[in-house]
Design a protein around this motif. Structure first.
Motif, short mmCIF file in Angstrom:
data_model
loop_
_atom_site.label_atom_id
_atom_site.label_comp_id
_atom_site.label_asym_id
_atom_site.label_seq_id
_atom_site.Cartn_x
_atom_site.Cartn_y
_atom_site.Cartn_z
N GLU A 65 -20.96 21.00 -0.19
CA GLU A 65 -21.35 19.88 -1.06
C GLU A 65 -22.63 20.21 -1.83
N SER A 110 -23.07 14.46 -1.63
CA SER A 110 -22.16 14.01 -0.58
C SER A 110 -20.90 13.36 -1.15
N ALA A 111 -19.75 13.84 -0.70
CA ALA A 111 -18.47 13.23 -1.10
C ALA A 111 -18.40 11.81 -0.56
N TRP A 115 -26.00 12.45 -6.70
CA TRP A 115 -25.53 13.81 -6.98
C TRP A 115 -26.43 14.51 -7.99
N GLN A 146 -17.64 22.22 -6.56
CA GLN A 146 -17.37 21.35 -5.41
C GLN A 146 -16.00 20.71 -5.61
N ILE A 175 -13.35 17.55 -4.06
CA ILE A 175 -13.10 16.40 -3.20
C ILE A 175 -11.59 16.26 -3.11
#
Length: 178
Positions: free
Chosen positions: A44, A48-49, A77, A133, A135
């Motif tokens: 990440e 944070s997702a 982010w 990144q 998700i």
């Protein structure tokens, strides 16, 4: 008995040859990649997702329109990304490369699709020429509605909050413009 041993030896030889061939083919394929990105990565570097999902849920619950940049900023982010590529199970790597503008990239763990497999959606955040990144969201728990596999979103892509009747489903964000 001798005949059975010869058959067993031949079968084992064929299996060993196939194993070697497979690993050589994988090595040749990997060497043809300009780079590789693992879609199962949990790194990440942007943020944070979990916080991004929270930010999306909170904004969806309030009437309004939000940019993707505003959603990621609200999640704390880093803004060092310039686009997000949506990829669903079964998207061919060549189409993902084309959408991401990353020719020759290899994507580890890009799942196939099939009637007996769940569909996963991947939101690949890219910085310049580097996937940064990812998700992963299962079908039914997508981050946004109105986006399709192969779509590319930018920081200014806008999402509108949709408030369906509470007994039917939870509020969600839907793409209003790319």
């Amino acid at each position: 008995m001798g005949h059975l041993l010869r058959i067993t030896a031949v079968i084992l030889g064929l299996l060993a040859g196939a194993a070697c061939s497979t690993s050589e083919d994988r090595g040749a394929t990997a060497s043809q990649c300009s780079a590789n990105f693992d879609l199962e990565s949990r790194a990440e570097p942007l943020g944070s997702a979990t916080e991004l999902r929270r930010s999306i849920r909170e904004r969806a619950a309030q009437p309004g329109t939000y940019s993707l940049r505003a959603l990621t900023e609200a999640a704390g982010w880093d803004d060092q990304w310039d686009r997000v590529v949506i990829a669903s199970s079964g998207l061919p790597a060549e189409k993902l490369n084309s959408a991401a503008n990353l020719p020759g990239y290899c994507w580890s763990n890009l799942p196939d699709s099939g009637f007996d497999r769940p569909i996963d959606n991947f939101y690949v955040f890219i910085t310049g020429s580097t996937p940064t990144q990812v998700i992963r969201a299962a079908q039914g728990s997508e981050l946004f509605r109105g986006v399709r596999s192969g779509d590319v979103l930018g920081p200014e892509s806008r999402f509108q909050s949709v408030q369906p009747p509470a007994q039917l489903q939870k509020p969600y964000l839907e793409l209003t413009q790319g």
